[in-house]
Design a protein around this motif. Structure first.
Motif, mmCIF file in Angstrom:
data_model
loop_
_atom_site.group_PDB
_atom_site.id
_atom_site.type_symbol
_atom_site.label_atom_id
_atom_site.label_comp_id
_atom_site.label_asym_id
_atom_site.label_seq_id
_atom_site.Cartn_x
_atom_site.Cartn_y
_atom_site.Cartn_z
ATOM 1 N N ALA A 166 0.828 -1.208 0.000
ATOM 2 C CA ALA A 166 0.000 0.000 0.000
ATOM 3 C C ALA A 166 0.864 1.259 0.000
ATOM 4 O O ALA A 166 0.539 2.246 -0.680
ATOM 5 C CB ALA A 166 -0.922 -0.013 1.221
ATOM 6 N N VAL A 167 1.957 1.217 0.757
ATOM 7 C CA VAL A 167 2.863 2.370 0.803
ATOM 8 C C VAL A 167 3.480 2.610 -0.569
ATOM 9 O O VAL A 167 3.506 3.741 -1.074
ATOM 10 C CB VAL A 167 3.969 2.155 1.859
ATOM 11 N N LEU A 168 3.967 1.551 -1.185
ATOM 12 C CA LEU A 168 4.603 1.685 -2.501
ATOM 13 C C LEU A 168 3.600 2.098 -3.572
ATOM 14 O O LEU A 168 3.917 2.878 -4.473
ATOM 15 C CB LEU A 168 5.286 0.363 -2.879
ATOM 16 N N GLU A 169 2.388 1.587 -3.466
ATOM 17 C CA GLU A 169 1.351 1.945 -4.445
ATOM 18 C C GLU A 169 0.971 3.422 -4.306
ATOM 19 O O GLU A 169 0.744 4.114 -5.301
ATOM 20 C CB GLU A 169 0.119 1.078 -4.230
ATOM 21 N N ARG A 170 0.952 3.916 -3.063
ATOM 22 C CA ARG A 170 0.582 5.320 -2.824
ATOM 23 C C ARG A 170 1.580 6.275 -3.465
ATOM 24 O O ARG A 170 1.205 7.306 -4.035
ATOM 25 C CB ARG A 170 0.511 5.565 -1.308
ATOM 26 N N LEU A 202 2.197 10.115 4.679
ATOM 27 C CA LEU A 202 2.353 8.736 5.150
ATOM 28 C C LEU A 202 1.186 8.320 6.041
ATOM 29 O O LEU A 202 0.679 7.194 5.944
ATOM 30 C CB LEU A 202 3.674 8.580 5.903
ATOM 31 N N THR A 203 0.772 9.202 6.934
ATOM 32 C CA THR A 203 -0.306 8.847 7.865
ATOM 33 C C THR A 203 -1.672 8.767 7.188
ATOM 34 O O THR A 203 -2.638 8.313 7.798
ATOM 35 C CB THR A 203 -0.364 9.857 9.029
ATOM 36 N N GLU A 204 -1.754 9.201 5.945
ATOM 37 C CA GLU A 204 -3.004 9.062 5.196
ATOM 38 C C GLU A 204 -3.244 7.613 4.766
ATOM 39 O O GLU A 204 -4.366 7.237 4.399
ATOM 40 C CB GLU A 204 -2.978 9.959 3.955
ATOM 41 N N ILE A 205 -2.184 6.796 4.805
ATOM 42 C CA ILE A 205 -2.285 5.392 4.405
ATOM 43 C C ILE A 205 -2.831 4.581 5.576
ATOM 44 O O ILE A 205 -2.324 4.681 6.703
ATOM 45 C CB ILE A 205 -0.897 4.838 3.992
ATOM 46 N N LYS A 206 -3.849 3.790 5.336
ATOM 47 C CA LYS A 206 -4.450 2.958 6.377
ATOM 48 C C LYS A 206 -3.403 1.976 6.920
ATOM 49 O O LYS A 206 -2.785 1.229 6.158
ATOM 50 C CB LYS A 206 -5.649 2.195 5.826
ATOM 51 N N GLY A 207 -3.196 2.010 8.223
ATOM 52 C CA GLY A 207 -2.204 1.131 8.845
ATOM 53 C C GLY A 207 -0.908 1.841 9.182
ATOM 54 O O GLY A 207 -0.059 1.289 9.868
#
Length: 231
Positions: A53-57, A72-77
Motif C-alpha cells: 500500500a505504501v509503494l502503491e501510494r 504517510l499517515t493518510e495510508i491505512k495502517g
C-alpha cells in the motif's frame, strides 16, 4: 481469502526475513525490504499488504523518499509512529549514501608515526600490538589495538591482521608494537613474524609497509633496517 492466511501457514521461503537470511538482501523486492522495516502490519492488514500500500501510494522509491509525515499517515495502517520510523529510515539511507570512509591520519614516513607511537605506548607495562589499515594514498582508514600481551605467532596470527585489511578494504597495512623494557631492538620472534606477515600480504596483494617497534624514547623500523624489503 489470501490476506487471512495465518502466518504459521506461510512457507518460510516466502517470508521476507527468512528469504533475506537464505538468499541475501539483494534478492528481495522493494516491497519485501519495506515489510521487514515495518516489522508488523496493523490487524487485519498483513505487513506485506501494508508495504504494498505504501509503494502503491507513492509509485516508486524516488517519490517515497520525499513523502511527508502527513502523506504517510493518510495510508491505512500507517500511524504517527510508523510514519516517524519511515522518515527516519529514509534519512538514514540518505546519510549512508553520502557517507565517505573516515580517515584518522596519514602515514608520510615511519619516523613521524614512530614519534607519535613512542609517546602513546611509552607508559604501557605490557606489549600492545597495533594495526594500521591504509588506503592507496597512505591515509589511515582504521587503527586497531589487536591484542595486549607478549608478541607470538599463536596470538598475533596473520589471519587476525588481514581479516581487518579485507574488512576495511585496505590497500596496505602497517603494524607496530612496544617493548616495555625500553629496548626497541627487534627480537628473533619479531623478525620471523614480520616476514610471515609480509609473505601473506604478497599472496593477498596487500603490502606490509613497515613494522615499527617502540621503546623508551627510541624506535626501530624494520623497513628502515632493511629487514622488511620494499616491494
Amino acid at each position: 481469502m489470501e490476506e487471512k492466511l495465518l502466518l504459521r501457514e506461510v512457507p518460510p521461503s516466502s517470508l521476507p526475513r527468512e528469504r533475506l537470511i537464505m538468499q541475501g538482501e539483494k534478492s528481495l523486492s522493494d516491497q519485501e525490504l519495506l515489510a521487514i522495516c515495518l516489522r508488523t502490519g496493523q490487524h487485519p492488514i498483513h505487513v506485506m499488504a501494508l508495504a504494498a500500500a505504501v509503494l502503491e501510494r507513492f509509485g516508486n522509491l524516488y517519490t517515497l523518499k520525499s513523502a511527508t509525515m502527513e502523506e504517510l499517515t493518510e495510508i491505512k495502517g500507517i500511524g504517527k509512529v510508523r510514519a516517524i520510523e519511515i522518515r527516519a529510515l529514509i534519512e538514514l539511507g540518505s546519510r549512508i549514501q553520502r557517507a565517505t570512509q573516515p580517515k584518522v591520519g596519514k602515514v608520510r614516513a615511519s619516523f613521524d608515526l614512530a614519534q607519535q607511537l613512542i609517546n602513546e605506548l611509552k607508559d604501557y607495562q605490557q606489549e600492545h600490538f597495533l594495526c594500521f589499515y591504509l588506503n592507496t594514498k597512505n591515509e589511515i582508514i582504521q587503527k586497531i589495538t589487536l591484542f595486549v600481551g607478549s608478541l607470538n605467532q599463536s596470538i598475533a596470527h596473520p589471519r587476525e591482521v588481514f581479516h581487518g585489511a579485507v574488512r576495511y578494504h585496505a590497500a596496505s597495512i602497517l603494524i607496530a608494537h612496544n617493548h616495555p623494557s625500553g629496548d626497541a631492538t627487534p627480537s628473533h620472534q619479531d623478525i620471523l613474524f614480520t616476514q610471515r606477515l609480509s609473505q601473506c600480504g604478497e599472496l593477498m596483494g596487500i603490502e606490509l609497509l613497515d613494522h615499527i617497534i617502540t621503546g623508551q624514547n627510541t624506535y626501530t623500523s624494520l623497513r628502515e633496517e632493511g629487514i622488511l624489503k620494499k616491494k
